[in-house]
Scaffold this active site. Structure first.
Site, PDB file in Angstrom:
ATOM      1  N   ASP A 189       0.837  -1.195   0.000  1.00  0.00           N
ATOM      2  CA  ASP A 189       0.000   0.000   0.000  1.00  0.00           C
ATOM      3  C   ASP A 189       0.874   1.248   0.000  1.00  0.00           C
ATOM      4  O   ASP A 189       1.947   1.263  -0.598  1.00  0.00           O
ATOM      5  CB  ASP A 189      -0.930  -0.043   1.224  1.00  0.00           C
ATOM      6  N   HIS A 232      -3.627   6.135   3.903  1.00  0.00           N
ATOM      7  CA  HIS A 232      -4.355   4.990   3.356  1.00  0.00           C
ATOM      8  C   HIS A 232      -3.803   3.667   3.876  1.00  0.00           C
ATOM      9  O   HIS A 232      -4.553   2.805   4.357  1.00  0.00           O
ATOM     10  CB  HIS A 232      -4.286   5.045   1.822  1.00  0.00           C
ATOM     11  N   VAL A 261      -9.293   1.540  18.195  1.00  0.00           N
ATOM     12  CA  VAL A 261      -9.940   0.382  17.583  1.00  0.00           C
ATOM     13  C   VAL A 261      -9.069  -0.846  17.789  1.00  0.00           C
ATOM     14  O   VAL A 261      -7.895  -0.744  18.160  1.00  0.00           O
ATOM     15  CB  VAL A 261     -10.163   0.601  16.063  1.00  0.00           C
ATOM     16  N   SER A 399     -18.058  28.858  14.869  1.00  0.00           N
ATOM     17  CA  SER A 399     -18.994  29.517  15.769  1.00  0.00           C
ATOM     18  C   SER A 399     -19.112  30.983  15.397  1.00  0.00           C
ATOM     19  O   SER A 399     -18.126  31.633  15.061  1.00  0.00           O
ATOM     20  CB  SER A 399     -18.548  29.375  17.227  1.00  0.00           C
TER      21      SER A 399
END
Length: 603
Positions: A189, A232, A261, A399
């Site tokens: 990757d 990625h 996770v 805001s």
């Protein structure tokens, strides 16, 4: 904006000109504010989708020589390339392959060489993730947070991963349960973030085929400038083997689990082969070399969330070689994100590569997922939460008058907080678009969507003095939208988008102070068959961990046999393949097979 340009330095100068008529108005832009001249659009170059053979070169396949070693034969072809004025990029002796850059005339001459079998384009491959959706408030609470079991994402639960190693769901790995331990998974990757706590303990070694060194970090350096990729490869790797509790203290979006996770196979070991650059593009010769390297390091699984629309005979030969070679390597690849019939390559190489499509968190077909008869199984690929390069994900807030306004950060936005006057800059067509209210002392630019690329709008208003940018969407049912500044730029400022309705409200607040803030996160949600693929790779690691004696062909067959079938169209079909991969059922079936696997458990 039309501006008058007068000759002379004052009233006397005007009189002295003696023209007798008004001068013609001409377009004159104000000077860019100091320090903003560097804000320019990216220079033209080779994009991740380019097929420019002048830049990417060709792959030369030659005849093996019985009277010479593989290295010697490779050297002979490399010399022939150099004699034709070409540049050798990579030599892969075990495949009888050399990649090189050559002129069209040199290519024609080389095709006549008696030892050359073929000369083919060194085609481009690309990452198969969709544009990154920012962490929106609407996603808060999508994942349960019950102690450490909050690390179990919906994707993990959809494919039964926790049932394999935490059957009682107490947040503790069950003794003796398969976790991927003893299994090497090679992620081919964009590289990884070596500092991310989710991956440190799992990492064994890596290789960078882009920068040609031993550091597969998701970044590149040129002339002293470091460019960091989009994360990625980090996202993919963490989906496979993120560690229990490793993310404690990391920056997460509101409502997400503070511990981060956990991966599908948290006990597996990580090999990283970087073949994609910081723009998400790569070349075929690097993929071929990476596959060979992964296999040589003992990887049982190669996970490839990348692809190209056309095949490469040389690439296919390499995948077949590692599939069939003794303790074969199972290669798992993404089907593609064009939402059309036809699987991307290498995913479509049967049977040496498993093609993976995507479904959403309800198990329904994802409309972007490419489909076809080669599709093997599907995995979760919509809004998948995983790790990214530290601080690379963005969370925005706006805001005005002390009231929050829903917003989305543009991809590649700068991080930081700025409070300043809100100035209407229209479409941001040029530096004059913000009018006389723009000053180099700074302001917040409000820009309408339309006509120009977002990076052009941002560049123009930044050069007019903007220290933050708000893009107003012009599509009513598109919310804040999901937009990008196109590429990284060290001179960008905090840039967000707001809905059409919010934009209308902001237009009534011109001149008031508005605060725009972008903060960095270490996790983000992404969509694509890129995200589905590592879910399947992780399940394969669990099966290999339970039964290390099985062959790659057996593990593939187990995953297909136990996949959850799509009830609407029973049996194998083009959009779901054999169905949604199921970890617990796959491990159960694998454990029931005789020593060595026996006959393949075909679906």
């Amino acid at each position: 904006m039309k501006r008058w340009l007068w000759l002379g330095l004052g009233l006397s100068g005007l009189v002295a000109s003696g023209c007798g008529t008004d001068p013609e108005p001409i377009d004159v832009l104000p000077q860019a504010c100091p320090g903003t001249a560097e804000v320019s659009l990216p220079k033209p170059g080779v994009s991740p989708l380019s097929t420019d053979t002048a830049a990417d070169g060709v792959i030369i396949t030659y005849k093996p020589k019985v009277t010479a070693s593989a290295l010697a034969a490779s050297a002979d072809i490399a010399s022939a390339v150099e004699r034709e004025g070409g540049t050798v990029m990579r030599r892969i002796p075990n495949m009888n392959v050399v990649s090189a850059r050559l002129s069209p005339e040199a290519i024609a001459a080389l095709k006549l060489h008696p030892d050359v079998l073929s000369v083919t384009p060194n085609r481009r491959v690309r990452a198969l993730g969709l544009p990154t959706p920012p962490p929106l408030a609407s996603w808060q609470g999508a994942y349960t947070t019950q102690g450490s079991v909050g690390e179990y994402t919906e994707g993990l639960k959809l494919i039964q991963a926790p049932q394999v190693w935490d059957a009682n769901n107490d947040g503790v790995i069950d003794p003796g349960a398969p976790t991927g331990e003893g299994v090497k998974v090679c992620v081919i990757d964009s590289g990884w973030d070596s500092k991310h706590p989710e991956l440190k303990a799992a990492f064994l070694m890596g290789k960078d085929f882009v920068d040609k060194d031993e550091d597969p970090s998701d970044q590149s350096e040129s002339q002293g400038v470091v460019t960091v990729g989009g994360g990625h490869g980090t996202h993919v790797a963490a989906t496979i083997l993120a560690q229990f509790g490793a993310g404690s203290g990391a920056r997460v979006a509101p409502g997400d689990e503070p511990n981060g996770v956990v991966g599908v196979a948290p006990g597996a070991s990580l090999l990283v082969a970087r073949v994609l650059d910081t723009d998400g593009g790569g070349r075929t010769d690097d993929v071929i070399a990476a596959v060979e390297w992964c296999h040589a390091q003992g990887a049982r699984i190669a996970s490839l969330s990348l692809g190209a629309p056309d095949p490469s005979e040389t690439e296919q030969t390499m995948f077949e070689k590692v599939w069939e070679n003794g303790n074969g390597m199972l290669s798992i690849a993404a089907s593609g994100n064009d939402g059309k019939l036809g699987i991307a390559y290498p995913a479509a190489y049967l049977p040496s590569v498993m093609a993976v499509g995507a479904v959403d968190m309800q198990g329904e077909y994802a409309p972007f997922s490419q489909f076809g008869q080669e599709l093997s199984v599907v995995g979760p690929g919509v809004n998948v939460l995983s790790a990214t390069v530290l601080g690379a994900a963005a969370l925005s807030s706006v805001s005005a008058s002390s009231s929050p306004i829903a917003s989305s950060p543009l991809t590649y936005t700068a991080q930081g907080t700025y409070t300043g006057r809100l100035v209407n800059c229209g479409l941001g067509a040029d530096r004059a678009a913000c009018g006389e209210s723009a000053t180099c002392d700074g302001f917040v630019a409000y820009v309408d969507r339309g006509d120009l690329f977002f990076e052009e709008k941002a560049r123009n208003v930044i050069q007019a003095g903007a220290r933050a940018v708000i893009i107003g969407n012009n599509v009513e049912d598109d919310g804040e939208g999901t937009f990008t500044l196109g590429s990284a730029n060290s001179h960008w400022v905090p840039t967000v988008s707001v809905s059409m309705a919010a934009g209308a409200s902001l237009k009534k607040m011109m001149g008031q102070d508005v605060t725009v803030s972008i903060t960095g996160l270490d996790y983000q949600r992404e969509s694509g068959t890129s995200m589905a693929t590592p879910h399947v790779s992780g399940v394969a690691a669990l099966v290999f961990s339970a039964r290390p004696d099985l062959s790659a062909a057996h593990v593939r067959a187990v995953l297909e046999k136990t996949a959850k079938d799509d009830k609407a169209t029973p049996g194998k079909d083009q959009k779901y393949g054999y169905g949604l991969v199921q970890a617990a059922k796959a491990v159960e079936l694998a454990r029931s097979l005789p020593q060595g696997g026996g006959p393949l458990p075909l679906p």
